[in-house]
Design an enzyme around this catalytic site. Sequence first.
Site, PDB file in Angstrom:
ATOM      1  N   ASP A  91       0.856  -1.184   0.000  1.00  0.00           N
ATOM      2  CA  ASP A  91       0.000   0.000   0.000  1.00  0.00           C
ATOM      3  C   ASP A  91       0.895   1.237   0.000  1.00  0.00           C
ATOM      4  O   ASP A  91       2.127   1.132   0.015  1.00  0.00           O
ATOM      5  CB  ASP A  91      -0.966  -0.023   1.190  1.00  0.00           C
ATOM      6  CG  ASP A  91      -0.256   0.008   2.531  1.00  0.00           C
ATOM      7  OD1 ASP A  91       0.965   0.246   2.574  1.00  0.00           O
ATOM      8  OD2 ASP A  91      -0.928  -0.206   3.553  1.00  0.00           O
ATOM      9  N   ASP A 294      -8.202  -6.942   0.173  1.00  0.00           N
ATOM     10  CA  ASP A 294      -7.341  -7.164   1.332  1.00  0.00           C
ATOM     11  C   ASP A 294      -8.128  -6.728   2.546  1.00  0.00           C
ATOM     12  O   ASP A 294      -8.998  -5.863   2.446  1.00  0.00           O
ATOM     13  CB  ASP A 294      -6.063  -6.312   1.260  1.00  0.00           C
ATOM     14  CG  ASP A 294      -6.333  -4.870   1.651  1.00  0.00           C
ATOM     15  OD1 ASP A 294      -6.881  -4.122   0.818  1.00  0.00           O
ATOM     16  OD2 ASP A 294      -6.044  -4.502   2.797  1.00  0.00           O
ATOM     17  N   CYS A 332     -14.974 -27.371   7.062  1.00  0.00           N
ATOM     18  CA  CYS A 332     -13.663 -26.806   6.712  1.00  0.00           C
ATOM     19  C   CYS A 332     -12.583 -27.880   6.739  1.00  0.00           C
ATOM     20  O   CYS A 332     -12.590 -28.761   7.596  1.00  0.00           O
ATOM     21  CB  CYS A 332     -13.321 -25.682   7.692  1.00  0.00           C
ATOM     22  SG  CYS A 332     -11.730 -24.906   7.372  1.00  0.00           S
ATOM     23  N   CYS A 334      -9.220 -27.134   6.900  1.00  0.00           N
ATOM     24  CA  CYS A 334      -7.941 -26.552   7.321  1.00  0.00           C
ATOM     25  C   CYS A 334      -7.302 -27.375   8.444  1.00  0.00           C
ATOM     26  O   CYS A 334      -7.952 -28.229   9.053  1.00  0.00           O
ATOM     27  CB  CYS A 334      -8.132 -25.101   7.775  1.00  0.00           C
ATOM     28  SG  CYS A 334      -8.708 -24.912   9.477  1.00  0.00           S
ATOM     29  N   CYS A 337      -9.217 -27.172  11.828  1.00  0.00           N
ATOM     30  CA  CYS A 337     -10.473 -27.932  11.886  1.00  0.00           C
ATOM     31  C   CYS A 337     -10.221 -29.440  11.840  1.00  0.00           C
ATOM     32  O   CYS A 337     -11.010 -30.224  12.367  1.00  0.00           O
ATOM     33  CB  CYS A 337     -11.400 -27.500  10.758  1.00  0.00           C
ATOM     34  SG  CYS A 337     -12.091 -25.852  11.031  1.00  0.00           S
ATOM     35  N   HIS A 363      -7.248 -20.981  10.510  1.00  0.00           N
ATOM     36  CA  HIS A 363      -8.628 -21.272  10.086  1.00  0.00           C
ATOM     37  C   HIS A 363      -9.242 -20.085   9.339  1.00  0.00           C
ATOM     38  O   HIS A 363      -9.816 -20.257   8.259  1.00  0.00           O
ATOM     39  CB  HIS A 363      -9.516 -21.657  11.266  1.00  0.00           C
ATOM     40  CG  HIS A 363     -10.962 -21.645  10.867  1.00  0.00           C
ATOM     41  ND1 HIS A 363     -11.524 -22.659  10.114  1.00  0.00           N
ATOM     42  CD2 HIS A 363     -11.917 -20.684  11.010  1.00  0.00           C
ATOM     43  CE1 HIS A 363     -12.786 -22.329   9.828  1.00  0.00           C
ATOM     44  NE2 HIS A 363     -13.046 -21.138  10.360  1.00  0.00           N
TER      45      HIS A 363
HETATM   46 ZN   LIG Z   1     -10.933 -24.556   9.496  1.00  0.00          ZN
END
Ligand SMILES: [Zn+2]
Length: 402
Positions: A91, A294, A332, A334, A337, A363
Amino acid sequence: MSFSFRVTHTDGRARRGVMATAHGEVQTPAFMPVGTQGAVKGVLHRDLEEMGADILLGNTYHLYLRPGDDLIARRGGLHAFIGWPRPILTDSGGYQVFSLAARRTVAEDGVKFQSHLDGSAHLLTPEKVVDIQAQLGSDIAMVLDECLAHPSGDELVRPSMERTLRWARRSRDRFLTLSEKRGRTPFSETEKRGTTPFSGGGVIVTNSGQAQFGIVQGGTSPELREESAHGTVGIGFEAYAIGGLSVGEPTDVMYKIVAATTPFLPEDRPRYLMGTGTPQDLVESVARGIDLFDCVLPTRNARNGQLFTSEGPINIKNARFAEDDRPPDPTCSCYTCRTCSRAYLRHLFRAGEINASTLNTLHNLHFYLDTLRQIRDAIAFRRFESFRTAFHQSLSRQLHDS
Ligand SMILES: [Zn+2]
């Protein structure tokens, strides 16, 4: 490799595409995790690569003050310094400087401000901001724009929008001047390291393929936004951003301004909505023609114990999760999880364990990046509208926490 963008699919106003940069390609629509100090708080670059983050955002204000763009340039640029080989957008630093309120004054030349670190005085001009980002060597550099607080009346917004246009012209001129010198006066020391920087007026340009994005301002006035878009596109940048939203205006106003602005931005260039937003905001902005996002929300909220899930956000601090053996989000995939229960995450958070921030951030970022993956797939198969409806229905569902 130089900057390019190609729209590969459209569905209504939603677009899927590929943005090529000097450090590789970005599948759009894309979300950029925020790496304020050259790191995304709580997670490693390795984690980000594993979860498929194509591009990071770096904060020029923070890197300029510490460790300094000169030091980073001497290390070969930001990619080399932080060990991230993929695309980076920086930025302008303007947003942070304007947030300093009592510590800054704005004039035509630029913004004077005092460092939040040691009180030292600095002047950020449009040209200086181009130079700093040239030294950082990001793949995408943003121009300095004036950021107004919301709400601001038209009597403040118009002159501010016009100043932003004048600053954009100066930014582009400086960027082109540095580009003209590219390759003619190589910087011998970094040349030995195998990169291709050059020195222009004491500035070490560490990424010869850097692109520059202009920023459309104009507050919540569709007319001023249109005028700003025409002026910014008239100057000519590699792509265009919409700034000055997500600053406290109602959500429907933000959506209205996005919808009113994107038609005036070129079809063949990426459109970046700065600093937005919630998962719903991402879906709604893609529906209005946005390609890049973003936001600190997934990372900051993770550190505060808020987890975004497919059924809406949950606060892991809540007592009702004390003996909840389910993962944060059953849908999920990830790491968090797959391995952690809500009960365990609540315990870690309450114990002040540093891993709580890491696991929650893993996550939340996965949730954001996966949402963008689903959006891209939906556009490719021309089922974005049904995805959009199902996404909102799922998020508004109440969790059964008992
Ligand atoms: Zn997750």
